[in-house]
Scaffold this motif. Structure first.
Motif, mmCIF file in Angstrom:
data_model
loop_
_atom_site.group_PDB
_atom_site.id
_atom_site.type_symbol
_atom_site.label_atom_id
_atom_site.label_comp_id
_atom_site.label_asym_id
_atom_site.label_seq_id
_atom_site.Cartn_x
_atom_site.Cartn_y
_atom_site.Cartn_z
ATOM 1 N N LEU A 1 27.219 -11.969 17.764
ATOM 2 C CA LEU A 1 26.391 -13.018 18.190
ATOM 3 C C LEU A 1 26.379 -12.511 19.640
ATOM 4 C CD1 LEU A 1 27.054 -16.662 16.975
ATOM 5 C CD2 LEU A 1 25.213 -15.112 16.300
ATOM 6 N N GLU B 1 21.274 -14.043 26.779
ATOM 7 C CA GLU B 1 22.205 -13.224 26.685
ATOM 8 C C GLU B 1 23.280 -12.576 27.834
ATOM 9 O OE1 GLU B 1 20.633 -11.438 23.221
ATOM 10 O OE2 GLU B 1 18.738 -11.287 24.091
ATOM 11 N N VAL C 1 24.208 -22.958 17.493
ATOM 12 C CA VAL C 1 23.735 -21.454 17.476
ATOM 13 C C VAL C 1 23.690 -21.075 16.460
ATOM 14 C CG1 VAL C 1 23.890 -18.587 18.370
ATOM 15 C CG2 VAL C 1 24.645 -20.641 20.692
ATOM 16 N N THR C 2 22.389 -20.188 16.025
ATOM 17 C CA THR C 2 22.383 -20.181 14.100
ATOM 18 C C THR C 2 21.545 -18.782 14.373
ATOM 19 O OG1 THR C 2 22.097 -21.835 14.440
ATOM 20 C CG2 THR C 2 21.372 -20.549 11.663
ATOM 21 N N ASN C 3 22.850 -17.461 13.787
ATOM 22 C CA ASN C 3 22.152 -16.280 13.051
ATOM 23 C C ASN C 3 21.156 -16.093 11.892
ATOM 24 O OD1 ASN C 3 22.230 -13.493 11.864
ATOM 25 N ND2 ASN C 3 24.341 -13.532 11.319
ATOM 26 N N GLN D 1 33.097 -19.609 22.703
ATOM 27 C CA GLN D 1 32.417 -19.146 21.871
ATOM 28 C C GLN D 1 33.038 -18.474 20.545
ATOM 29 O OE1 GLN D 1 28.878 -16.673 23.851
ATOM 30 N NE2 GLN D 1 28.623 -15.815 21.716
ATOM 31 N N LYS E 1 26.115 -20.925 11.439
ATOM 32 C CA LYS E 1 26.148 -22.204 12.594
ATOM 33 C C LYS E 1 27.387 -22.120 13.403
ATOM 34 C CE LYS E 1 22.841 -25.230 10.417
ATOM 35 N NZ LYS E 1 21.315 -24.268 11.457
ATOM 36 N N PHE F 1 26.614 -15.886 25.202
ATOM 37 C CA PHE F 1 25.998 -16.760 25.822
ATOM 38 C C PHE F 1 26.736 -17.038 27.264
ATOM 39 C CE2 PHE F 1 24.334 -17.154 22.063
ATOM 40 C CZ PHE F 1 22.928 -16.564 21.921
ATOM 41 N N GLU G 1 18.760 -15.607 16.457
ATOM 42 C CA GLU G 1 19.494 -15.815 16.773
ATOM 43 C C GLU G 1 18.687 -16.961 17.356
ATOM 44 O OE1 GLU G 1 23.145 -14.845 19.018
ATOM 45 O OE2 GLU G 1 21.623 -13.121 19.376
ATOM 46 N N GLU G 2 18.714 -18.641 17.064
ATOM 47 C CA GLU G 2 17.843 -20.049 17.889
ATOM 48 C C GLU G 2 19.629 -21.004 18.339
ATOM 49 O OE1 GLU G 2 15.038 -21.506 14.706
ATOM 50 O OE2 GLU G 2 16.795 -23.598 15.016
ATOM 51 N N LEU G 3 18.755 -21.067 19.610
ATOM 52 C CA LEU G 3 19.915 -22.156 19.711
ATOM 53 C C LEU G 3 19.187 -23.121 19.776
ATOM 54 C CD1 LEU G 3 20.955 -21.051 23.398
ATOM 55 C CD2 LEU G 3 19.558 -19.391 22.168
#
Length: 837
Positions: free
Chosen positions: A622, A677, A612-614, A643, A653, A625, A588-590
């Motif tokens: 996801l 996480e 947050v992107t998968n 979330q 996203k 967080f 993931e990217e946040l």
């Protein structure tokens, strides 16, 4: 910790390297010149076989075939064996004969038959038998000073005795069995051939530990059962040292023509020379109530030497009808304040075609300066190896700072066998521990672990100290990689943390990032060892261990890492930069979208929205967080989070919202959001789960908090993902205490983002020119639809509006969240009256 004592085992027969059977007789040297060569000659060795027999009839004889002396404190016990051969054609009455023993100076000793020979009364024609006599003799008597007489009862003689003959053993003769020859024991119902196989000695502390490998072969025609004999080493000085038998050499049976090796050992003070020693076999006699020597066998001279097996060299150990191969494959040494933690890895392999139950071996480290450090492990409990199965054992011991950690050796011993004298733990293998340098900072280092399915690489990827609600969390990330070419099933594991010298045993958890323990070729997975520590605690050393679960309650250390000094700072991510999470199958990217400060009368609320992107190419759940806000002076505030509660599609996203209440006095200009996480018990927190910690965190720079652009026209008021425009707001005065406020609106929603449970509301605030304030809440998509032509209204009832005919009011619109609000827009309006409508 203790110095090696006489009760310590230090050597095992089965661990011996090839031992020479030193011959008693020395060979003469061979010299060679250019002209002549002197042939090697072997000196003649005279034994009892060279003594002439005594004739007791024309064709019947008696031979002296064995003599043994066992030295005691006050006296010595003599046994000697006469072999009677009946060469006549009629039965020989053995009761007609007797034997006496006396010294050459005339002292006579009383003799008796061993219990086993008392019932021998007749000897058939053409057969032979043995008669063993027992006598108590002087302590320092020599065999060469004794006469062994053969007597026939004769009542015509004055003393009723007729001397048929006697044996005198010359001093040049040897009565013990040479080390390179076998000895057949006939004192049992079944003849057994015995021979010294190997002899070795090892110095440890104040003692030499001597081991003897004694081979037994059943040359009879029926099964031979353990006769419960004793074994003694007799030094050249005459002193005797009882030997212990290892636990695999007790209660045995030997089939006809089969063999058995007995493993014997004893401890002898270093001051005693190990030359010209003998092994004596001793049996308890029922009649005399004495321990009688029944065989004496010479031992080759032995010198002390290291018998340690080098790294990665297999030691083959017989077990029943099978055999195992054991080797030490690697070692690591972790440095601490006042001690070293040594970890060694042993590989067990069943080389046979049948299942083997492994004995409960005991392990200890013996240091170069003579200390023995026992290793506590439950791994050997009920350990079974299937044919060709391998098992890797990790053994750990703590070495005190004042004890040398260089060139230690690992002793692997059979369970202790207790006898009346001493208790020995019999070693079957001594392994040289390879030289390793103490490690103190192992972040980034990889250790390779051999499993029965392949080799795994274990890397200490990171160590983090994270703020939490009731203290701090210490999290160590260990990455396990399959270096082989086939899928491996990981063993069940547990985690352990040691902070300075304290084991964090109560609240340490192992977090696995995947629910199934399969690891494909070339793939990796992450494990996190997490424990709680007080936030005020300062420590400088950390040890991280992964333990392999064996059964329900037993664990064995699988791999160990250490770190000294301060824990590294968390990765800091600048505002707007992405933080990539590389958790396998959950990449993931946040990044931070915005941070706001909401206010109330008593506290502030800091609020952050993350995008947050998968990054996977398939749908995933996801990470859940969580984290904490941390100010520049170290104050931290646990964050709540919201979330989506559904899976995220590839590249989708979503918005993750985090917030925490903070005192109004806290500056938010340089506050950071530490986010990671979430974990629950021993796994990553599932959707809708409640985290009780977090891992894999980073410090996200917020760049200070911002306020929404205040709209003075009530247009495009931003409450992500919604935007609201309010138009045509009217408040109609009716002359009573009621006011009806209506407005038109346009509300849009940004569909680029998925959101979870949405806790935001619009708060409409009406402030009358008199200062009175009235509020009304609206929920997006419930009270206010997503539309371009909506309208809404609400009523205000207050006595201030009675008989009011004109005036102004200010309409403020707020983003209301968790009892705190931030202003989005503000505009002043005139009241209207019903008469004007």
């Amino acid at each position: 910790m203790r110095k090696v004592s006489v009760t310590a085992a230090a050597l095992g027969v089965t661990l011996l390297v090839s031992g020479a059977h030193g011959a008693l007789a020395a060979a003469s040297t061979t010299t060679k010149t250019t002209k002549t060569t002197t042939q090697q000659t072997k000196p003649v060795v005279h034994t009892l076989a060279n003594l002439n027999p005594v004739k007791i009839s024309a064709k019947s004889t008696v031979r002296l075939t064995d003599v043994n002396i066992l030295n005691l404190d006050e006296e010595s016990i003599l046994t000697y064996t006469l072999t009677v051969k009946n060469g006549d054609n009629k039965t020989l009455d053995l009761l007609d004969y007797w034997s006496k023993v006396k010294t050459t100076s005339g002292t006579t000793y009383s003799t008796s038959l061993m219990t086993k020979d008392k019932e021998k009364k007749k000897l058939s024609a053409g057969s032979s038998t043995t008669l063993t006599y027992v006598a108590k003799v002087g302590k320092n008597i020599k065999i060469s000073s004794l006469l062994f007489q053969v007597i026939k009862w004769d009542f015509s003689q004055a003393n009723y005795e007729s001397l048929k003959g006697q044996f005198k053993v010359p001093a040049s003769y040897i009565t013990s069995t040479p080390a390179d020859q076998s000895k057949t024991l006939r004192v049992f119902d079944t003849p057994v051939k015995t021979m010294i196989n190997q002899v070795a000695a090892y110095t440890s502390g104040d003692y030499n530990y001597v081991s003897v490998n004694l081979d037994l072969k059943n040359i009879g025609y029926k099964i031979f059962e353990d006769p419960k004999v004793k074994f003694v080493i007799k030094a050249a000085s005459g002193a005797s040292y009882p030997m212990s038998v290892d636990s695999t050499s007790t209660d045995y049976k030997i089939q006809p023509q089969d063999s058995k090796t007995l493993n014997l050992m004893t401890s002898i003070p270093k001051s005693v020379k190990l030359s010209n020693m003998e092994l004596q076999i001793v049996q308890d006699d029922e009649t005399s109530k004495l321990s009688l020597p029944i065989a004496t066998m010479q031992l080759p001279n032995v010198t002390n030497k290291s018998l340690a097996i080098e790294t990665n060299v297999e030691k083959f150990i017989p077990l029943g009808t099978g055999k195992i191969a054991v080797k030490l494959t690697s070692a690591s040494l972790l440095q601490s304040f006042d001690e070293h933690d040594l970890s060694v890895r042993l590989n067990f392999r069943n080389t046979s075609g049948s299942t083997i139950n492994i004995p409960k071996y005991q392990f200890e480290i013996q240091t170069s300066d003579g200390y023995r450090l026992p290793i506590s492990t439950q791994v050997m409990d009920n350990l079974t190896l299937q044919p060709l199965e391998e098992r890797v054992l990790n053994l750990n011991v703590t070495i005190p700072a004042n004890v040398s950690a260089t060139k230690p050796q690992l002793f692997m011993s059979l369970p202790a066998v207790a006898d009346s004298k001493e208790t020995f733990s019999y070693p079957v293998g001594i392994f040289a521990v390879p030289e390793v340098q103490p490690s103190s900072n192992m972040i980034g280092q990889t250790q390779f672990v051999q499993t029965k399915n392949g080799i795994l690489g274990a890397t200490l990827s990171s160590i983090q100290r994270l703020p939490w609600s009731d203290g701090d969390l210490v999290s160590a990330k260990v990455t396990i990689r399959n270096t082989g070419f086939k899928t491996i099933l990981l063993p069940g594991m547990a985690g352990q943390l040691k902070v300075d010298s304290a084991n964090m045993t109560n609240d340490t958890k192992l977090i696995s990032t995947q629910s199934i323990g399969l690891l494909g070729a070339g793939m990796a997975t992450d494990l996190y060892v997490v424990s709680r520590v007080p936030s005020y605690l300062d420590f400088s050393q950390l040890q991280v261990s992964l333990l392999e679960k064996i059964g329900e309650t037993t664990t064995s250390e699988w791999v160990q890492f250490g770190h000294a000094g301060a824990i590294p700072e968390l990765q800091s991510v600048a505002k707007g930069d992405p933080y990539k999470i590389d958790t396998p199958d959950r990449q993931e990217e946040l990044k931070v979208l915005r941070s706001l400060v909401y206010s109330s009368s008593s506290s502030d609320l800091i609020y952050t929205e993350l995008e947050v992107t998968n990054n996977e190419n398939h749908q995933i759940d996801l990470s859940q967080f969580t984290g904490a806000y941390q100010s520049s002076n170290g104050q931290s505030y646990k964050a709540s989070a919201s979330q989506i509660e559904t899976s995220a599609a590839p590249d989708q996203k979503s918005i993750v919202s985090l917030w925490a209440r903070i005192p109004k006095s806290i500056s938010t200009s340089d506050i950071k959001l530490i986010v990671g996480e979430g974990i629950t018990d021993n796994k990553l927190t599932p959707i809708k789960g409640e985290p009780n910690g977090y891992v894999n965190a980073a410090a996200l720079e917020l760049g200070g908090t911002t306020s929404p652009t205040l709209s003075t026209t009530l247009e495009n008021m931003d409450m992500l993902p919604y935007k609201l425009t309010v138009k045509n707001a009217k408040a109609s005065l009716t002359g009573s205490s009621s006011v009806q406020l209506s407005f038109d609106y346009t509300q849009t929603r940004n569909m680029d983002y998925a959101i979870g449970e949405y806790g935001h509301k619009y708060l409409f605030e009406v402030i009358d020119s008199s200062g009175h304030t009235f509020e009304k809440e609206f929920t997006p998509e419930t009270d206010l639809r997503v539309t371009s032509g909506g309208s809404a209204s609400f009523s205000i009832n207050d006595i201030i509006y009675e008989n009011k005919r004109s005036g102004t009011f200010q309409l403020n619109v707020y983003d209301l969240f968790d009892g705190h609000k931030v202003k989005l827009g503000s505009k002043s309006f005139y009241y209207t009256t019903a008469s004007l409508e």
